[in-house]
Write an enzyme that holds these catalytic residues in place. Sequence first.
Site, PDB file in Angstrom:
ATOM      1  N   HIS A 114       0.822  -1.204   0.000  1.00  0.00           N
ATOM      2  CA  HIS A 114       0.000   0.000   0.000  1.00  0.00           C
ATOM      3  C   HIS A 114       0.859   1.259   0.000  1.00  0.00           C
ATOM      4  O   HIS A 114       2.033   1.252   0.361  1.00  0.00           O
ATOM      5  CB  HIS A 114      -0.920   0.019   1.230  1.00  0.00           C
ATOM      6  N   ASP A 116       0.434   4.958   1.844  1.00  0.00           N
ATOM      7  CA  ASP A 116      -0.308   5.375   3.036  1.00  0.00           C
ATOM      8  C   ASP A 116      -1.475   6.317   2.712  1.00  0.00           C
ATOM      9  O   ASP A 116      -1.314   7.309   1.986  1.00  0.00           O
ATOM     10  CB  ASP A 116       0.621   6.090   4.022  1.00  0.00           C
ATOM     11  N   HIS A 270       4.753   0.138   0.250  1.00  0.00           N
ATOM     12  CA  HIS A 270       5.538  -0.660   1.185  1.00  0.00           C
ATOM     13  C   HIS A 270       4.697  -1.791   1.767  1.00  0.00           C
ATOM     14  O   HIS A 270       3.468  -1.804   1.664  1.00  0.00           O
ATOM     15  CB  HIS A 270       6.142   0.202   2.306  1.00  0.00           C
ATOM     16  N   ARG A 285       4.958   6.116  13.700  1.00  0.00           N
ATOM     17  CA  ARG A 285       5.071   6.870  12.454  1.00  0.00           C
ATOM     18  C   ARG A 285       4.593   8.305  12.620  1.00  0.00           C
ATOM     19  O   ARG A 285       3.493   8.548  13.136  1.00  0.00           O
ATOM     20  CB  ARG A 285       4.234   6.188  11.362  1.00  0.00           C
TER      21      ARG A 285
END
Length: 323
Positions: A114, A116, A270, A285
């Site tokens: 995907h 983000d 990723h 994150r």
Amino acid sequence: MTAAQHDAISHSAFDTDFKHLRVRRLAGRIGAEIHDLALSGSLDDAVFGELRAALLKHKVVFLRGQSHLDDAEHQAFGARFGKTVAHPTVPAREGTRIFELDASKGGGRADSWHTDVTFIDAFPKISILRGVTIPAYGGDTVWASTVAAYEGLPDDLKRLADGLWAVHSNDYDYGAQRADVDPSRLAHHQKVFVSAVFEAEHPLVHVHPETGERALLLGHFIKRISGLSSTESARIFEILQSRVIRLENTVRWNWRQDDVAIWDNRATQHYAINDYGSQPRVVRRVTVEGEVAVSLDGRRSRTCTRPEAVNDEQIRQVIAQSA
């Protein structure tokens, strides 16, 4: 091979474009490690400028040994790239805009390809991930260059992709993306991740706002390709997505405690490899607000569905606040 020959080969991996940084290439099309740099919100402007340039060039960069970073300094560093934002639906750590992925909780394993948060029109431009608790084995993350994938398409496939758009949603078929689905993870997806449904329509090929490169915009948040049946959508998605994740377009990172990965979310996908069993794995994150994607003919991505029919300004406020 002599020691001198080995040293010469090792030295050739370093990118000589940078004066203030030691940047070592990790793979042919994506990825570099930055040596001897301590990240902070107060980095020298010249150093930060080169760091940003290295990120744009290599798409994802990695740094070892960032044990000095706490949540506050992590956010302060992220703010050098722009406005930091919380996840639209998943609650942030208290007092922060940090998105935590904890493998012991339902939503902590991002084991599907995907980009983000593409279910909003202005999806994030940069993500900065910090390793807080790393398993003794397993748990690597792989990144793929969506720029290299587009550049490698045959001309006929480029022409097809150039004109297509797709609807992205956080309410996607979670189970279809995984061979084995843990009930607790499925429950987390349904109760937390999809607590408010977002949809946005994006071009399958967009123009990077800083580099001008063309990149494929795909990943698991795609719900359907606009104007096509579900069967046709699935077939075209599979053809193009398979180009993104070809091994030659990827780089794999073996995490250590206190590592940091920074990636250009506009040029990558990723996948967090779920091969570490019940070992603890916690990463955090910081996410930097992006811009509305633009197609090759200048059209801009648009919001399709917004929680409770709020207007664009309200949805921006939802995204900018902790849930």
